[in-house]
Motif scaffolding. Structure first.
Motif, PDB file in Angstrom:
ATOM      1  N   SER A 118      -8.326  -4.129  -2.558  1.00 58.14           N
ATOM      2  CA  SER A 118      -9.077  -3.222  -3.433  1.00 58.14           C
ATOM      3  C   SER A 118      -8.190  -2.634  -4.513  1.00 58.14           C
ATOM      4  O   SER A 118      -8.626  -2.482  -5.666  1.00 58.14           O
ATOM      5  N   GLY A 144      -6.862   3.745  -3.983  1.00 60.14           N
ATOM      6  CA  GLY A 144      -5.992   3.631  -2.817  1.00 60.14           C
ATOM      7  C   GLY A 144      -5.999   4.888  -1.959  1.00 60.14           C
ATOM      8  O   GLY A 144      -6.037   4.808  -0.728  1.00 60.14           O
ATOM      9  N   VAL A 150       0.820  -1.212   0.000  1.00 54.66           N
ATOM     10  CA  VAL A 150       0.000   0.000   0.000  1.00 54.66           C
ATOM     11  C   VAL A 150       0.854   1.262   0.000  1.00 54.66           C
ATOM     12  O   VAL A 150       0.328   2.372   0.049  1.00 54.66           O
ATOM     13  N   LEU A 157      -7.636  -2.706   1.973  1.00 53.24           N
ATOM     14  CA  LEU A 157      -7.070  -1.675   1.098  1.00 53.24           C
ATOM     15  C   LEU A 157      -6.167  -2.295   0.038  1.00 53.24           C
ATOM     16  O   LEU A 157      -6.229  -1.927  -1.137  1.00 53.24           O
ATOM     17  N   GLY A 159      -9.432   5.153  -0.314  1.00 50.89           N
ATOM     18  CA  GLY A 159      -9.542   4.111   0.701  1.00 50.89           C
ATOM     19  C   GLY A 159      -8.728   4.422   1.941  1.00 50.89           C
ATOM     20  O   GLY A 159      -9.198   4.231   3.070  1.00 50.89           O
ATOM     21  N   SER A 160      -7.504   4.927   1.758  1.00 45.69           N
ATOM     22  CA  SER A 160      -6.669   5.251   2.915  1.00 45.69           C
ATOM     23  C   SER A 160      -7.255   6.419   3.704  1.00 45.69           C
ATOM     24  O   SER A 160      -7.189   6.434   4.945  1.00 45.69           O
TER      25      SER A 160
END
Length: 431
Positions: free
Chosen positions: A233, A252, A112, A230, A255-256
């Protein structure tokens, strides 16, 4: 003869500017301008303006600042701090016990982050105090963090794979998929080394914490769910073809932000800090890429890539020998330049040679990134060494020494990938 003279002069100018402390991006642009002005009939100013604008306005490159920002968000919130609590109960039964949290934590955060330094800093801040408190060997704590943190360059989303893909005009999505299995291979080698060391030195491994039941382990594993979701995804959106690399980067970031806000870790201060940190890092990378694009154009006009390819071709090196020579070359250069600079400085010359030898550019990209990974733990310009020094206060030479086994494991991984190239090409072939 003119090409040889030009290459010597350009090398002298390059080394002079780098030795003088000029930024890498400006150095590349300066060397390119010198070459265009003195060795071609093309107007240097016009070529520079067009090339830099074209490289900076690339849509493919949009994924880069987004992935950088995603890593900054996770770095500056406590989302990553939950990983240790979720991982620790599952590794107590392995030889080496909690040292494996460094490897697994780096593997997860690399998925990530895309940045080796961010991976090293984030996992280090979380794990080093915990492992020291439990009495683990300091050398093993530092080594098992410095080596695995380099996975931030390989496991998608990887900033350096985006840079290589843009430079080599390859699919970013396929490069991301090509990095998954080699990244897991490296993680397996790292954990294997920790287990081997622990079996040989059982007296240096502290006793396990209180044993938990399977139900209790599952309960603690809930802390991993946000990070795992995460990761899935981002990677699944690319692998299934639902999103491009740029769109996946947007997923990303969103989502974060959502996960950080949900955990009440997102504040206005760390939001601004993450945005400014990502902006500074991307501006540095963009300047290097712009200078590299102009240098690539200049070298094309001078004819250096063609001359170099013809020279290497005249040596009649086998593909295996060519890879060995290039591997040694990149490991040496990586001791003095960061990974992105190394790639953009050399790819315009090296890629035609590699393609002429019949080597898959996709496979070569993964090979190149792993060799560049070694530079993160080799002095004097090993970024991970500086990060670990700031967190531990140890000398660079000491940190580099305890990271040597992981350097050798990366070399072993390169050998394995040469004999089993399907590890790189299997997932991209299914896209």
């Amino acid at each position: 003869m003119s090409e040889i003279f030009a290459s010597v002069m350009l090398t002298v100018v390059l080394l002079a500017l780098l030795g003088g402390g000029v930024w890498v991006g400006l150095t590349l642009a300066g060397v390119a301008w010198f070459g265009m002005e003195f060795f071609t009939a093309r107007a240097a100013g016009d070529a520079m303006a067009m090339t830099i604008w074209g490289s900076a306005s690339s849509w493919t490159l949009t994924a880069l600042p987004l992935f950088v920002w995603m890593g900054e968000i996770l770095y500056r919130t406590n989302l990553s701090e939950s990983m240790f609590r979720g991982l620790a109960p599952w590794v107590n039964a392995l030889p080496g016990r909690l040292l494996h949290t460094n490897v697994i934590g780096c593997t997860i955060f690399a998925s990530v982050s895309g940045s080796s330094a961010a991976t090293c800093a984030t996992v280090g801040k979380m794990n080093i105090p915990e492992l020291q408190r439990r009495g683990y060997s300091e050398a093993q704590i530092i080594g098992s963090l410095g080596g695995p943190a380099t996975l931030g360059l390989l496991i998608p989303p990887s900033i350096i794979l985006i840079v290589y893909g843009v430079s080599a005009e390859l699919s970013i999505s396929k490069l991301f998929m090509a990095g998954v299995l080699p990244g897991l291979l490296l993680a397996g080698l790292f954990s294997g080394w920790i287990m081997l060391w622990a079996l040989r030195h059982p007296e240096q491994v502290p006793k396990a914490d209180t044993e938990l039941t399977f139900a209790q382990k599952l309960h603690e594993a809930r802390h991993l769910i946000p990070v795992v979701l995460l990761i899935l995804s981002v990677i699944a959106s690319i692998y299934t073809g639902i999103a491009t690399a740029t769109e996946a980067a947007s997923i990303g970031v969103v989502g974060s932000l959502v996960l950080s806000a949900w955990q009440r870790a997102l504040t206005w201060e760390n939001f601004k800090a993450s945005l400014m940190g990502a902006t500074r890092l991307y501006c540095m990378i963009a300047l290097i890429l712009a200078g590299a694009a102009f240098m690539t154009l200049a070298m094309g006009y001078i004819g250096l890539p063609r001359q170099m390819a013809e020279f290497v071709g005249s040596l009649q090196l086998s593909p295996a020998m060519l890879i060995i020579v290039l591997g040694l070359f990149y490991i040496l250069v990586g001791c003095f330049l960061d990974g992105i600079s190394t790639i953009v400085l050399t790819i315009s010359v090296v890629l035609p040679i590699v393609q002429a030898a019949g080597i898959d550019p996709l496979w070569f990209g993964i090979f190149l990134v792993i060799t560049v990974e070694t530079a993160q733990i080799t002095p004097p310009v090993g970024f991970n060494l500086f990060v670990l020094q700031s967190m531990t206060g140890k000398q660079i030479t000491y940190i580099a020494r305890v990271c040597v086994p992981y350097f050798l494991l990366m070399v072993l991984a390169l050998i394995i990938l040469w004999f089993f190239p399907g590890i790189v090409t299997a997932l991209p072939a299914r896209m």
